[in-house]
Motif scaffolding. Structure first.
Motif, PDB file in Angstrom:
ATOM      1  N   ARG A 193       9.033 -22.368  -6.515  1.00  8.35           N
ATOM      2  CA  ARG A 193       9.014 -21.715  -7.758  1.00  8.35           C
ATOM      3  C   ARG A 193       7.693 -22.946  -8.504  1.00  8.35           C
ATOM      4  O   ARG A 193       6.942 -22.368  -9.146  1.00  8.35           O
ATOM      5  N   ARG A 194       8.038 -23.699  -7.817  1.00  5.73           N
ATOM      6  CA  ARG A 194       7.076 -25.544  -8.667  1.00  5.73           C
ATOM      7  C   ARG A 194       5.611 -25.174  -8.120  1.00  5.73           C
ATOM      8  O   ARG A 194       4.900 -25.132  -8.738  1.00  5.73           O
ATOM      9  N   ASN A 195       5.734 -23.777  -6.273  1.00  2.00           N
ATOM     10  CA  ASN A 195       4.279 -24.531  -6.078  1.00  2.00           C
ATOM     11  C   ASN A 195       3.468 -23.523  -6.811  1.00  2.00           C
ATOM     12  O   ASN A 195       2.239 -23.145  -7.610  1.00  2.00           O
ATOM     13  N   LEU A 196       4.388 -21.773  -7.018  1.00  2.00           N
ATOM     14  CA  LEU A 196       4.095 -21.159  -8.002  1.00  2.00           C
ATOM     15  C   LEU A 196       3.358 -21.399  -9.485  1.00  2.00           C
ATOM     16  O   LEU A 196       2.597 -20.329 -10.103  1.00  2.00           O
ATOM     17  N   GLY A 197       4.617 -22.126 -10.081  1.00  2.00           N
ATOM     18  CA  GLY A 197       4.127 -22.904 -11.122  1.00  2.00           C
ATOM     19  C   GLY A 197       2.486 -23.349 -11.464  1.00  2.00           C
ATOM     20  O   GLY A 197       1.598 -22.985 -11.889  1.00  2.00           O
TER      21      GLY A 197
ATOM     22  N   TYR B  84      -1.198 -17.261 -17.676  1.00  2.00           N
ATOM     23  CA  TYR B  84      -0.936 -18.038 -17.235  1.00  2.00           C
ATOM     24  C   TYR B  84      -0.282 -19.639 -17.428  1.00  2.00           C
ATOM     25  O   TYR B  84       0.589 -20.055 -16.965  1.00  2.00           O
ATOM     26  N   LEU B  85      -0.612 -20.139 -18.650  1.00  2.00           N
ATOM     27  CA  LEU B  85       0.564 -21.226 -19.139  1.00  2.00           C
ATOM     28  C   LEU B  85       1.559 -21.033 -19.502  1.00  2.00           C
ATOM     29  O   LEU B  85       2.507 -22.019 -19.038  1.00  2.00           O
ATOM     30  N   GLN B  86       1.971 -19.554 -20.311  1.00  3.58           N
ATOM     31  CA  GLN B  86       2.904 -19.644 -20.517  1.00  3.58           C
ATOM     32  C   GLN B  86       4.101 -19.037 -18.764  1.00  3.58           C
ATOM     33  O   GLN B  86       5.507 -19.417 -18.801  1.00  3.58           O
ATOM     34  N   LYS B  87       3.130 -18.447 -18.248  1.00  7.48           N
ATOM     35  CA  LYS B  87       4.019 -18.516 -17.052  1.00  7.48           C
ATOM     36  C   LYS B  87       4.344 -20.426 -16.283  1.00  7.48           C
ATOM     37  O   LYS B  87       5.034 -19.850 -15.867  1.00  7.48           O
ATOM     38  N   ALA B  88       3.051 -20.651 -16.299  1.00  8.81           N
ATOM     39  CA  ALA B  88       3.023 -21.916 -15.773  1.00  8.81           C
ATOM     40  C   ALA B  88       4.413 -21.982 -16.349  1.00  8.81           C
ATOM     41  O   ALA B  88       5.713 -23.288 -15.216  1.00  8.81           O
ATOM     42  N   LYS B  89       5.052 -22.851 -17.127  1.00  9.14           N
ATOM     43  CA  LYS B  89       5.382 -23.214 -18.156  1.00  9.14           C
ATOM     44  C   LYS B  89       6.813 -22.568 -18.111  1.00  9.14           C
ATOM     45  O   LYS B  89       7.492 -23.638 -18.159  1.00  9.14           O
ATOM     46  N   ALA B  90       7.293 -21.433 -18.022  1.00  9.22           N
ATOM     47  CA  ALA B  90       8.777 -21.335 -17.494  1.00  9.22           C
ATOM     48  C   ALA B  90       9.079 -22.056 -16.448  1.00  9.22           C
ATOM     49  O   ALA B  90      10.024 -21.547 -15.671  1.00  9.22           O
ATOM     50  N   LEU B  91       7.749 -21.828 -14.792  1.00  3.82           N
ATOM     51  CA  LEU B  91       7.924 -22.251 -13.505  1.00  3.82           C
ATOM     52  C   LEU B  91       8.233 -23.954 -13.295  1.00  3.82           C
ATOM     53  O   LEU B  91       9.098 -24.432 -12.970  1.00  3.82           O
ATOM     54  N   ILE B  92       7.672 -25.229 -14.307  1.00 11.49           N
ATOM     55  CA  ILE B  92       7.679 -26.543 -13.956  1.00 11.49           C
ATOM     56  C   ILE B  92       7.805 -27.118 -15.573  1.00 11.49           C
ATOM     57  O   ILE B  92       6.892 -27.632 -15.713  1.00 11.49           O
TER      58      ILE B  92
END
Length: 90
Positions: free
Chosen positions: A6-10, A32-40
């Motif tokens: 999850r961290r790597n994908l974020g 993509y920032l929204q996706k990153a925020k959900a994971l990291i």
């Protein structure tokens, strides 16, 4: 293992947002920032970049909120401090 994935994908999403932003595709970058925020959600750069996105679209309230969150996670983040100073939030 799943936490590392999850961290790597974020971070991949965060990097992807930077590529889109550098190509002036800010809406794609935001997605993509929204996706990153959900994971990291503990990554200061996510909030710094979100602050930049909101600054770009002239939503200074959300820009301030995100740069402040960045500074909560990393009190030494100079770019977030500069962003807040630029809009009178520090």
């Amino acid at each position: 293992m799943l936490k590392v994935y999850r961290r790597n994908l974020g971070h991949i999403f965060l990097d992807s947002s930077n590529v889109y932003h550098s190509n002036a595709k800010i809406e794609a970058a935001f997605q993509y920032l929204q996706k990153a925020k959900a994971l990291i959600p503990d990554e200061p750069e996510v909030y710094y970049n979100l602050g930049g996105y909101y600054f770009t679209i002239h939503d200074l309230t959300k820009a301030t909120e995100n740069w402040q969150k960045c500074l909560e996670l990393n009190p030494e983040h100079e770019q977030a401090k500069a962003g807040l100073k630029a809009i009178g939030g520090i």
